[in-house]
Design a protein around this motif. Structure first.
Motif, PDB file in Angstrom:
ATOM      1  N   ASP A   8       9.655  -4.521  -5.512  1.00 42.42           N
ATOM      2  CA  ASP A   8       8.923  -4.898  -6.321  1.00 42.42           C
ATOM      3  C   ASP A   8       7.994  -4.901  -6.091  1.00 42.42           C
ATOM      4  OD1 ASP A   8       9.454  -5.518  -3.245  1.00 42.42           O
ATOM      5  OD2 ASP A   8       8.120  -7.503  -3.423  1.00 42.42           O
ATOM      6  N   TYR A   9       7.209  -4.259  -4.706  1.00 45.08           N
ATOM      7  CA  TYR A   9       5.658  -3.098  -5.256  1.00 45.08           C
ATOM      8  C   TYR A   9       5.927  -2.188  -6.218  1.00 45.08           C
ATOM      9  CZ  TYR A   9       3.937  -6.916  -1.992  1.00 45.08           C
ATOM     10  OH  TYR A   9       3.344  -8.187  -1.533  1.00 45.08           O
ATOM     11  N   LEU A  10       6.786  -1.365  -5.724  1.00 42.77           N
ATOM     12  CA  LEU A  10       7.225   0.289  -6.306  1.00 42.77           C
ATOM     13  C   LEU A  10       7.122   0.281  -7.833  1.00 42.77           C
ATOM     14  CD1 LEU A  10       6.620   3.197  -6.332  1.00 42.77           C
ATOM     15  CD2 LEU A  10       9.421   3.081  -5.588  1.00 42.77           C
ATOM     16  N   ALA A  11       8.060  -0.579  -7.745  1.00 39.17           N
ATOM     17  CA  ALA A  11       7.995  -0.743  -9.665  1.00 39.17           C
ATOM     18  C   ALA A  11       6.842  -1.742 -10.261  1.00 39.17           C
ATOM     19  CB  ALA A  11       9.619  -1.743 -10.156  1.00 39.17           C
ATOM     20  N   GLU A  12       5.829  -2.531  -9.616  1.00 38.40           N
ATOM     21  CA  GLU A  12       4.535  -2.329 -10.275  1.00 38.40           C
ATOM     22  C   GLU A  12       3.690  -1.602 -10.728  1.00 38.40           C
ATOM     23  OE1 GLU A  12       1.361  -5.373  -9.787  1.00 38.40           O
ATOM     24  OE2 GLU A  12       3.189  -5.480  -7.982  1.00 38.40           O
ATOM     25  N   GLU A  13       4.246  -0.655  -8.923  1.00 35.19           N
ATOM     26  CA  GLU A  13       3.090   0.822  -9.336  1.00 35.19           C
ATOM     27  C   GLU A  13       3.757   1.468 -10.077  1.00 35.19           C
ATOM     28  OE1 GLU A  13       0.886   0.704  -7.657  1.00 35.19           O
ATOM     29  OE2 GLU A  13       0.812  -1.301  -7.119  1.00 35.19           O
ATOM     30  N   ILE A  14       4.484   1.763 -10.832  1.00 35.12           N
ATOM     31  CA  ILE A  14       4.978   2.406 -11.921  1.00 35.12           C
ATOM     32  C   ILE A  14       5.068   1.979 -12.871  1.00 35.12           C
ATOM     33  CG2 ILE A  14       7.719   3.207 -12.565  1.00 35.12           C
ATOM     34  CD1 ILE A  14       8.897   3.529 -10.039  1.00 35.12           C
ATOM     35  N   ASP A  15       5.641   0.680 -13.415  1.00 36.06           N
ATOM     36  CA  ASP A  15       5.223   0.290 -15.007  1.00 36.06           C
ATOM     37  C   ASP A  15       3.489   0.495 -15.072  1.00 36.06           C
ATOM     38  OD1 ASP A  15       7.461  -0.398 -14.740  1.00 36.06           O
ATOM     39  OD2 ASP A  15       7.292  -2.707 -14.075  1.00 36.06           O
ATOM     40  N   THR A  16       2.772  -0.030 -13.946  1.00 33.77           N
ATOM     41  CA  THR A  16       1.196   0.206 -14.499  1.00 33.77           C
ATOM     42  C   THR A  16       0.440   1.811 -14.838  1.00 33.77           C
ATOM     43  OG1 THR A  16       0.565   0.396 -12.062  1.00 33.77           O
ATOM     44  CG2 THR A  16       0.667  -1.970 -13.096  1.00 33.77           C
ATOM     45  N   MET A  44       0.716  -1.267  -0.170  1.00 41.67           N
ATOM     46  CA  MET A  44      -0.123   0.319  -0.715  1.00 41.67           C
ATOM     47  C   MET A  44       0.893   1.336   0.120  1.00 41.67           C
ATOM     48  SD  MET A  44      -3.177  -1.012  -0.747  1.00 41.67           S
ATOM     49  CE  MET A  44      -3.674   1.130   0.091  1.00 41.67           C
ATOM     50  N   ILE A  45       1.866   0.929   0.647  1.00 39.06           N
ATOM     51  CA  ILE A  45       2.675   2.624   0.645  1.00 39.06           C
ATOM     52  C   ILE A  45       2.995   2.799  -0.062  1.00 39.06           C
ATOM     53  CG2 ILE A  45       4.985   2.983   2.317  1.00 39.06           C
ATOM     54  CD1 ILE A  45       3.016   3.777   3.651  1.00 39.06           C
ATOM     55  N   ALA A  46       3.681   2.097  -1.191  1.00 43.35           N
ATOM     56  CA  ALA A  46       3.602   1.878  -2.927  1.00 43.35           C
ATOM     57  C   ALA A  46       3.178   2.746  -3.248  1.00 43.35           C
ATOM     58  CB  ALA A  46       4.715   0.574  -3.282  1.00 43.35           C
ATOM     59  N   TYR A  47       2.035   2.461  -3.534  1.00 47.74           N
ATOM     60  CA  TYR A  47       1.089   3.084  -3.893  1.00 47.74           C
ATOM     61  C   TYR A  47       0.746   4.834  -3.445  1.00 47.74           C
ATOM     62  CZ  TYR A  47      -3.351   4.587  -5.650  1.00 47.74           C
ATOM     63  OH  TYR A  47      -4.562   5.018  -6.539  1.00 47.74           O
ATOM     64  N   THR A  48       0.548   4.703  -2.038  1.00 48.65           N
ATOM     65  CA  THR A  48       0.372   6.373  -1.782  1.00 48.65           C
ATOM     66  C   THR A  48       1.024   6.567  -1.025  1.00 48.65           C
ATOM     67  OG1 THR A  48      -0.087   4.481   0.870  1.00 48.65           O
ATOM     68  CG2 THR A  48      -1.886   4.521  -0.306  1.00 48.65           C
ATOM     69  N   SER A  49       2.713   6.458  -0.929  1.00 42.49           N
ATOM     70  CA  SER A  49       3.211   7.526  -0.826  1.00 42.49           C
ATOM     71  C   SER A  49       4.600   8.003  -1.672  1.00 42.49           C
ATOM     72  CB  SER A  49       3.851   7.087   0.677  1.00 42.49           C
ATOM     73  OG  SER A  49       5.311   8.150   0.682  1.00 42.49           O
ATOM     74  N   GLN A  50       5.152   6.234  -1.839  1.00 47.63           N
ATOM     75  CA  GLN A  50       6.805   6.549  -2.798  1.00 47.63           C
ATOM     76  C   GLN A  50       6.086   6.300  -4.414  1.00 47.63           C
ATOM     77  OE1 GLN A  50       8.067   2.416  -2.367  1.00 47.63           O
ATOM     78  NE2 GLN A  50       8.835   2.772   0.365  1.00 47.63           N
ATOM     79  N   MET A  91      17.564   8.738   1.829  1.00 46.93           N
ATOM     80  CA  MET A  91      16.559   7.932   2.875  1.00 46.93           C
ATOM     81  C   MET A  91      15.737   7.271   1.747  1.00 46.93           C
ATOM     82  SD  MET A  91      13.365   8.981   5.479  1.00 46.93           S
ATOM     83  CE  MET A  91      12.379   9.843   4.127  1.00 46.93           C
ATOM     84  N   TRP A  92      15.187   8.559   1.146  1.00 41.62           N
ATOM     85  CA  TRP A  92      13.924   7.591  -0.293  1.00 41.62           C
ATOM     86  C   TRP A  92      15.016   7.094  -1.326  1.00 41.62           C
ATOM     87  CZ3 TRP A  92       8.934   7.372   0.390  1.00 41.62           C
ATOM     88  CH2 TRP A  92       8.724   8.635   1.046  1.00 41.62           C
ATOM     89  N   THR A  93      16.170   6.946  -1.058  1.00 45.03           N
ATOM     90  CA  THR A  93      16.308   5.727  -2.393  1.00 45.03           C
ATOM     91  C   THR A  93      16.348   4.575  -1.821  1.00 45.03           C
ATOM     92  OG1 THR A  93      18.132   7.766  -3.175  1.00 45.03           O
ATOM     93  CG2 THR A  93      18.618   5.033  -3.268  1.00 45.03           C
ATOM     94  N   GLU A  94      17.205   4.222  -0.393  1.00 42.70           N
ATOM     95  CA  GLU A  94      16.756   3.391   0.633  1.00 42.70           C
ATOM     96  C   GLU A  94      15.481   2.493   0.649  1.00 42.70           C
ATOM     97  OE1 GLU A  94      18.161   1.423   5.151  1.00 42.70           O
ATOM     98  OE2 GLU A  94      18.920   3.593   4.219  1.00 42.70           O
ATOM     99  N   LEU A  95      14.282   3.310   1.135  1.00 41.58           N
ATOM    100  CA  LEU A  95      13.014   3.310   0.850  1.00 41.58           C
ATOM    101  C   LEU A  95      12.500   2.171   0.039  1.00 41.58           C
ATOM    102  CD1 LEU A  95      11.478   5.926   2.920  1.00 41.58           C
ATOM    103  CD2 LEU A  95      11.806   3.770   3.751  1.00 41.58           C
ATOM    104  N   PHE A  96      13.195   3.303  -1.349  1.00 43.54           N
ATOM    105  CA  PHE A  96      12.674   2.775  -3.181  1.00 43.54           C
ATOM    106  C   PHE A  96      13.208   1.739  -2.814  1.00 43.54           C
ATOM    107  CE2 PHE A  96      11.883   6.926  -4.314  1.00 43.54           C
ATOM    108  CZ  PHE A  96      11.184   6.952  -3.823  1.00 43.54           C
ATOM    109  N   LEU A  97      14.480   1.248  -2.613  1.00 41.30           N
ATOM    110  CA  LEU A  97      15.040   0.227  -3.102  1.00 41.30           C
ATOM    111  C   LEU A  97      14.861  -1.294  -2.263  1.00 41.30           C
ATOM    112  CD1 LEU A  97      18.616   1.638  -4.627  1.00 41.30           C
ATOM    113  CD2 LEU A  97      16.739   0.590  -5.439  1.00 41.30           C
ATOM    114  N   GLU A  98      14.513  -0.857  -0.963  1.00 37.64           N
ATOM    115  CA  GLU A  98      14.265  -1.842  -0.048  1.00 37.64           C
ATOM    116  C   GLU A  98      12.583  -2.058  -0.401  1.00 37.64           C
ATOM    117  OE1 GLU A  98      15.109  -0.467   3.706  1.00 37.64           O
ATOM    118  OE2 GLU A  98      17.325  -0.696   3.431  1.00 37.64           O
ATOM    119  N   ASN A  99      11.934  -1.904  -1.042  1.00 39.69           N
ATOM    120  CA  ASN A  99      10.442  -1.559  -1.761  1.00 39.69           C
ATOM    121  C   ASN A  99      10.339  -2.204  -2.990  1.00 39.69           C
ATOM    122  OD1 ASN A  99       7.841  -2.730  -0.540  1.00 39.69           O
ATOM    123  ND2 ASN A  99       7.159  -0.122  -0.987  1.00 39.69           N
TER     124      ASN A  99
END
Length: 282
Positions: free
Chosen positions: A233-241, A178-184, A223-231
């Motif tokens: 799978d979910y974040l890349a999927e949200e970006i792609d869609t 959810m955070i991948a979508y609502t925040s990241q 901070m956000w680089t670390e958060l993005f890379l540690e999540n």
């Protein structure tokens, strides 16, 4: 209670200030930077500071650190936490942290609860921390299966006492998705959007949308680089869609297909209205 706050940046500093101003608990702070520790004492955000970051006297320890730093801290002081002490983190991803400390907490007889305050501003550091940062916001909790409800209640009551308006209990997996979508995703989009060659010319051409879209581009890139890379799978999927959805708009506009474009816009409007009808923004 004696409450330790480790990491006195925006979130940790705000937690310390809120606890000091709104409760009768003793606040014992820690930050690796001496200047920040002194500032916290001068601002009366803490009663005192830990000795070399040692949390041995704390009944509750709140960790406001980056995800990997959270795991490192818990690992370093695992044998020092008081027996049955309640330890909670504030990291923006939960699978990495919760999976990383579950066995450590079990082996050393302290309670760990994953947490993530849904609050913040586009600034970082103790200088910008404030006691009302969490007023009316949501605290997400990701306790392990089998965690004593009394411990979850203790943390929930502490959160409510410093201003949080809502507790959301979920799993680390659902949190990260959810955070991948609502925040990241919002931070990625904002960062990409501001890079247009037209952005420096915005003055006089925006009624507010430009500011709304670009506000969170003023992020802490470390901070956000670390958060993005540690999540990732979910974040890349949200970006792609999202790219696929944007392509549909681009295709309709390129082709001059008014009917298709209107349908896309109407569908987006209806989905937004449906959220309002469910009172999701209350």
């Amino acid at each position: 209670m004696k409450i330790g706050v480790v990491g006195l940046g925006l979130i940790g500093g705000s937690l310390a200030k809120a606890i000091k101003q709104k409760t009768n608990h003793e606040v014992i702070g820690w930050d690796n930077t001496e200047q920040v520790r002194l500032a916290a004492i001068m601002a009366q955000a803490v009663d005192t500071c830990m000795e070399n970051g040692n949390p041995k006297d704390c009944d509750v320890v709140l960790l406001a650190l980056y995800p990997q730093a959270t795991i490192d801290y818990v690992t370093q002081y695992a044998a020092v936490f008081k027996k049955n002490a309640l330890v909670a983190d504030c990291a923006g991803v939960k699978r990495l942290v919760c999976d990383g400390v579950q066995e450590i907490a079990k082996q050393h007889d302290f309670v760990f609860v994953g947490a993530h305050p849904m609050a913040g501003i586009e600034r970082s550091g103790f200088t910008y921390s404030k006691a009302d940062l969490f007023d009316g916001t949501t605290m997400i909790l990701t306790p392990y299966t089998g965690t004593d409800i009394k411990d979850v209640n203790t943390l929930s009551m502490l959160c409510k006492s410093i201003g949080f308006g809502r507790m959301q209990v979920t799993t680390p997996q659902e949190h990260d998705q959810m955070i991948a979508y609502t925040s990241q995703l919002a931070h990625v989009v904002s960062s990409a959007y501001i890079k247009s060659e037209l952005s420096p010319k915005f003055r006089g051409f925006s009624a507010g949308s430009f500011h709304d879209m670009t506000r969170v581009a003023k992020l802490n890139e470390t901070m956000w680089t670390e958060l993005f890379l540690e999540n990732k799978d979910y974040l890349a999927e949200e970006i792609d869609t999202l790219i696929a959805r944007l392509q549909a708009y681009s295709d309709a506009i390129h082709k001059g297909n008014a009917q298709q474009l209107k349908a896309l816009l109407q569908d987006g409007k209806q989905k937004r209205l449906a959220i309002e009808e469910n009172k999701a923004f209350d």
